[in-house]
Scaffold this motif. Structure first.
Motif, PDB file in Angstrom:
ATOM      1  N   SER A 115       0.833  -1.185  -0.063  1.00  0.00           N
ATOM      2  CA  SER A 115       0.226   0.195   0.082  1.00  0.00           C
ATOM      3  C   SER A 115       0.988   1.219   0.035  1.00  0.00           C
ATOM      4  N   GLN A 116       0.644   2.275  -0.785  1.00  0.00           N
ATOM      5  CA  GLN A 116       1.263   3.502  -0.992  1.00  0.00           C
ATOM      6  C   GLN A 116       0.283   4.665  -0.579  1.00  0.00           C
ATOM      7  N   PRO A 117       0.946   5.627  -0.250  1.00  0.00           N
ATOM      8  CA  PRO A 117       0.103   7.032  -0.026  1.00  0.00           C
ATOM      9  C   PRO A 117      -0.900   7.275  -1.424  1.00  0.00           C
ATOM     10  N   GLY A 118      -1.729   8.117  -1.092  1.00  0.00           N
ATOM     11  CA  GLY A 118      -2.633   8.362  -2.284  1.00  0.00           C
ATOM     12  C   GLY A 118      -3.678   7.239  -2.652  1.00  0.00           C
ATOM     13  N   ASP A 119      -3.994   6.376  -1.969  1.00  0.00           N
ATOM     14  CA  ASP A 119      -4.756   5.163  -2.252  1.00  0.00           C
ATOM     15  C   ASP A 119      -4.201   4.437  -3.344  1.00  0.00           C
ATOM     16  N   ILE A 120      -3.134   4.131  -3.499  1.00  0.00           N
ATOM     17  CA  ILE A 120      -2.519   3.426  -4.534  1.00  0.00           C
ATOM     18  C   ILE A 120      -1.999   2.060  -3.747  1.00  0.00           C
ATOM     19  N   THR A 121      -2.472   0.875  -4.573  1.00  0.00           N
ATOM     20  CA  THR A 121      -1.986  -0.200  -4.293  1.00  0.00           C
ATOM     21  C   THR A 121      -1.272  -1.003  -5.327  1.00  0.00           C
ATOM     22  N   THR A 122      -0.109  -1.773  -4.906  1.00  0.00           N
ATOM     23  CA  THR A 122       0.569  -2.619  -6.006  1.00  0.00           C
ATOM     24  C   THR A 122       0.247  -4.142  -5.662  1.00  0.00           C
ATOM     25  N   TRP A 123      -0.079  -5.024  -7.037  1.00  0.00           N
ATOM     26  CA  TRP A 123      -0.323  -6.426  -6.760  1.00  0.00           C
ATOM     27  C   TRP A 123       0.357  -7.178  -8.030  1.00  0.00           C
ATOM     28  N   ASP A 124       2.109  -6.971  -7.613  1.00  0.00           N
ATOM     29  CA  ASP A 124       2.846  -7.623  -8.658  1.00  0.00           C
ATOM     30  C   ASP A 124       2.940  -9.022  -8.497  1.00  0.00           C
ATOM     31  N   LEU A 125       2.735  -9.567  -9.706  1.00  0.00           N
ATOM     32  CA  LEU A 125       2.782 -11.148  -9.749  1.00  0.00           C
ATOM     33  C   LEU A 125       4.332 -11.552  -9.896  1.00  0.00           C
ATOM     34  N   LEU A 126       4.765 -12.525  -9.013  1.00  0.00           N
ATOM     35  CA  LEU A 126       5.982 -12.753  -8.783  1.00  0.00           C
ATOM     36  C   LEU A 126       6.211 -14.375  -9.413  1.00  0.00           C
ATOM     37  N   ILE A 127       7.101 -14.920 -10.214  1.00  0.00           N
ATOM     38  CA  ILE A 127       7.234 -15.943 -10.691  1.00  0.00           C
ATOM     39  C   ILE A 127       8.692 -16.367 -10.663  1.00  0.00           C
ATOM     40  N   LYS A 128       8.982 -17.314  -9.924  1.00  0.00           N
ATOM     41  CA  LYS A 128      10.173 -17.745  -9.668  1.00  0.00           C
ATOM     42  C   LYS A 128      10.636 -18.844 -10.469  1.00  0.00           C
ATOM     43  N   ASN A 129      11.959 -18.790 -10.857  1.00  0.00           N
ATOM     44  CA  ASN A 129      12.684 -19.903 -11.744  1.00  0.00           C
ATOM     45  C   ASN A 129      11.824 -20.031 -12.804  1.00  0.00           C
ATOM     46  N   VAL A 130      11.569 -18.969 -13.691  1.00  0.00           N
ATOM     47  CA  VAL A 130      10.709 -19.142 -14.975  1.00  0.00           C
ATOM     48  C   VAL A 130      11.233 -20.011 -15.642  1.00  0.00           C
ATOM     49  N   LYS A 131      10.268 -20.434 -16.598  1.00  0.00           N
ATOM     50  CA  LYS A 131      10.408 -21.423 -17.823  1.00  0.00           C
ATOM     51  C   LYS A 131      10.107 -21.035 -19.031  1.00  0.00           C
ATOM     52  N   ALA A 132      10.556 -21.783 -20.160  1.00  0.00           N
ATOM     53  CA  ALA A 132      10.192 -20.957 -21.441  1.00  0.00           C
ATOM     54  C   ALA A 132       8.601 -21.127 -21.666  1.00  0.00           C
ATOM     55  N   ASN A 133       7.924 -22.094 -21.069  1.00  0.00           N
ATOM     56  CA  ASN A 133       6.702 -22.251 -21.059  1.00  0.00           C
ATOM     57  C   ASN A 133       5.661 -21.116 -20.272  1.00  0.00           C
ATOM     58  N   ASP A 134       6.552 -20.438 -19.412  1.00  0.00           N
ATOM     59  CA  ASP A 134       5.768 -19.219 -18.686  1.00  0.00           C
ATOM     60  C   ASP A 134       5.544 -18.133 -19.773  1.00  0.00           C
ATOM     61  N   SER A 135       6.234 -18.074 -20.852  1.00  0.00           N
ATOM     62  CA  SER A 135       5.875 -16.925 -21.743  1.00  0.00           C
ATOM     63  C   SER A 135       4.627 -16.745 -22.050  1.00  0.00           C
ATOM     64  N   GLY A 136       4.184 -15.540 -22.281  1.00  0.00           N
ATOM     65  CA  GLY A 136       2.607 -15.259 -22.651  1.00  0.00           C
ATOM     66  C   GLY A 136       2.152 -13.970 -22.111  1.00  0.00           C
ATOM     67  N   ILE A 137       0.955 -13.800 -22.432  1.00  0.00           N
ATOM     68  CA  ILE A 137       0.380 -12.647 -21.800  1.00  0.00           C
ATOM     69  C   ILE A 137      -0.299 -12.980 -20.528  1.00  0.00           C
ATOM     70  N   TYR A 138      -0.249 -12.036 -19.613  1.00  0.00           N
ATOM     71  CA  TYR A 138      -0.850 -12.012 -18.175  1.00  0.00           C
ATOM     72  C   TYR A 138      -1.837 -11.020 -18.203  1.00  0.00           C
ATOM     73  N   GLU A 139      -2.852 -11.159 -17.419  1.00  0.00           N
ATOM     74  CA  GLU A 139      -3.850 -10.235 -17.166  1.00  0.00           C
ATOM     75  C   GLU A 139      -4.025  -9.906 -15.654  1.00  0.00           C
ATOM     76  N   CYS A 140      -3.933  -8.687 -15.332  1.00  0.00           N
ATOM     77  CA  CYS A 140      -4.245  -8.226 -13.860  1.00  0.00           C
ATOM     78  C   CYS A 140      -5.696  -7.581 -13.817  1.00  0.00           C
ATOM     79  N   GLN A 141      -6.543  -8.354 -13.234  1.00  0.00           N
ATOM     80  CA  GLN A 141      -7.920  -7.890 -13.317  1.00  0.00           C
ATOM     81  C   GLN A 141      -8.503  -7.523 -12.014  1.00  0.00           C
ATOM     82  N   ILE A 142      -9.263  -6.535 -11.975  1.00  0.00           N
ATOM     83  CA  ILE A 142     -10.079  -6.012 -11.058  1.00  0.00           C
ATOM     84  C   ILE A 142     -11.554  -6.713 -11.092  1.00  0.00           C
TER      85      ILE A 142
END
Length: 329
Positions: A115-142
């Motif tokens: 949580s950050q000032p100004g009613d801002i929140t971050t929701w980062d997706l972390l992927i450890k030890n990524v592989k080639a099949n992790d490639s693609g388009i990801y969607e952050c959705q409300i």
């Protein structure tokens, strides 16, 4: 109702009064229902207008990482409110995460929330030890009746590269905070443990050599969270209102047996009455208090503002009074 010629005049008057009273009560009920519906509609409309709309803030929409590394897909939102944030791969019906919870069995995925000032929140997706099949388009959705979505392209390239510096780096720890605080002010200490190939499993706090727990120190709150991105563990020690008992040496120790310390001194620079003067809405004649003749407290003159909702209610009440005056008479 029909009245015979010989019926007393007083009976006719009483009957007319009963009819008038019933009419006035029915009129009151009708006006009350109309006002209630009108005010509820206005309040809902005002509430919808005052509720801010969620908005995605600009960020990196094309992330490229090497195999074996950790991918960080950013998602920053303003005015999220009570809604939830979910991650999924585009064209997939299965959610990866909802809120802070991972909904799949893959242990290499998690959400890093901040949580950050100004009613801002971050929701980062972390992927450890990524592989080639992790490639693609990801969607952050409300999650909402309307569609709020933010797309990020993940590119995974090349073979993994080993980093000898991470394997050979030594664990480190640091603690920051104010060393001097006024009596009654909050105390906030932050301990950060980093280094080595693994994140520390735990951080413990001590005061003057005594371990801090919720039973012996119920006025001290300790929070902990990990950061995969920084390969660190952070713990915060919070005291809402400090007293002289909170003075002392605070030590934080990680599970890797590294420690850091800080000495905190609570200053008694003013009396309780003087602190009351600074924080209350009243002014006190301290001269009389010191002389032992008592205190004189004068309330500050505060302006009274009437909201538009109160003005509307006042006007409707006036209209009702004018309509019902003939009934009373």
């Amino acid at each position: 109702m029909r009245f015979e010629a010989g019926q007393p005049k007083s009976s006719i008057c009483r009957a007319w009064q009963v009819i008038s009273s019933l009419y006035c009560r029915l009129l009151q009920l009708l006006i009350f229902l109309v006002i209630s519906v009108a005010l509820s509609g206005c309040s809902e409309s005002v509430k919808r207008q005052l509720t801010p709309t969620p908005k995605f803030l600009p960020g990196n929409m094309n992330v490229t990482v090497r195999q074996g590394a950790m991918a960080v897909l950013p998602c920053k939102i303003r005015n999220l409110g009570t809604k939830k944030v979910a991650w999924r791969r585009l064209n997939s019906d299965q959610f990866l995460t909802i809120g802070k919870i991972t909904w799949i069995k893959q242990v290499n995925m998690m959400v890093e929330h901040e949580s950050q000032p100004g009613d801002i929140t971050t929701w980062d997706l972390l992927i450890k030890n990524v592989k080639a099949n992790d490639s693609g388009i990801y969607e952050c959705q409300i999650t909402s009746t309307r569609e709020y979505a933010y797309h990020i392209q993940l590119n995974v390239v090349g073979p993994p590269i080993t980093n000898p510096d991470i394997r050979t780096s030594k664990p480190a720890i640091s603690v920051i905070g104010s060393t001097y605080v006024d009596y009654g002010d909050p105390i906030k200490l932050i301990c950060n443990a980093t280094g080595g190939p693994h994140i520390p499993e735990e951080i413990d706090w001590f005061k003057d050599g005594d371990k801090i727990d919720s039973h012996k120190y119920n006025d001290i709150v300790i929070t902990k969270y990990r950061s995969l991105r920084l390969q660190s563990m952070t713990s915060e020690l919070l005291v809402d209102r400090s007293t002289t008992d909170h003075s002392g040496t605070y030590i934080c120790r990680s599970s890797q047996d590294v420690i850091a310390s800080i000495k905190v001194t609570v200053l008694v620079a003013s009396t309780v009455l003087e602190r009351f003067q600074r924080k209350s809405n009243y002014s006190t004649d301290t001269t009389n208090v010191k002389r032992g003749t008592g205190s004189q407290i004068h309330p500050n003159h505060a302006g009274v503002s009437i909201s538009s909702y109160a003005k509307t209610s006042l006007m409707l009440s006036l209209v009702v009074s004018l309509v019902l005056v003939p009934c009373v008479l």
